[in-house]
Write a protein that holds these residues in place. Structure first.
Motif: not given
Length: 233
Positions: A125, A143, A155-157, A176, A206, A208, A227
């Protein structure tokens, strides 16, 4: 008046001639490490990527280097063996082992070069920016991941956090998404969004990581998640 006959070759001379031929093979094996390095360089594996691969505990690079060294050891031992009948037998055995190590080093070097040049699949990130007033914030971040297998996902949130750095469960994830790699195994995505944090929100988290993987940010894994935590202005 017949032609002169050549003197008969003695057994010692025959064994010496065989020994010289075996020594030529041994000298070829002496350059095993150079050959392995040349193969990896030809496949695009620079010295920088070699150090990265070793840092990531890439077993092919270590195995290829070890096999190349063993091939060199076999060549040195073969050159030191006296060219007698029994000595040539032992030299042949040692050279067969050296050739096996040599071919193994070349094969594993190709695997290691492909693996190291392809990346490790870990997401990062970067370029994180959080601007604006708390009621109208703009969040931006990138990302990126290399070497992601075609069947894998990233996966990204983005999650709201309370003062104790725990998620604001009531509102769930603010953002997400599931990202898939392109044909070259690269994931590259820029997220640009406007947020309005609810009450009791003091920060953002954040995340990923690999799809269907462990979401523990401190996990000891080669392809663990990334993170980031931001405090609201």
């Amino acid at each position: 008046m017949g032609g002169e006959q050549e003197p008969a070759t003695t057994p010692e001379e025959v064994q010496a001639k065989i020994g010289r031929r075996l020594d030529e093979v041994a000298k070829i094996l002496a350059g095993a490490l150079v050959a392995v390095a040349g193969v990896m360089t030809a496949l695009g594996l620079s010295s920088e990527l070699v150090f990265v691969a070793l840092n990531n505990e890439s077993w092919p690079i270590s195995v290829a280097s070890l096999c190349a060294v063993l091939a060199i050891v076999c060549s040195i031992v073969a050159l030191l063996i006296h060219p007698t009948r029994r000595g040539n037998v032992w030299e042949t055995v040692v050279l067969i082992l050296g050739v096996i190590f040599y071919m193994t080093a070349l094969t594993v070097a190709i695997i290691g070069a492909a693996k190291a040049a392809g990346g490790n699949g870990r997401p990062t990130i970067t370029n994180i920016k959080l601007d604006g007033r708390q009621s109208d914030l703009k969040l931006r971040f990138d990302v990126h991941a290399d070497g992601v297998k075609t069947w894998r996902t990233i996966e990204v949130s983005v999650t709201y956090l309370k003062a104790d750095m725990k998620p604001v469960v009531k509102h769930g994830d603010l953002y997400w998404s599931t990202l898939r790699p392109d044909d070259e195994g690269v994931v590259k995505q820029r997220i640009d969004m406007t947020i309005s944090p609810p009450a009791q929100t003091t920060g953002l988290s954040i995340f990923a990581g690999p799809g269907r993987g462990d979401d523990a940010c401190d996990m000891r894994a080669q392809r663990g998640p990334t993170c980031t935590t931001l405090l609201l202005p």
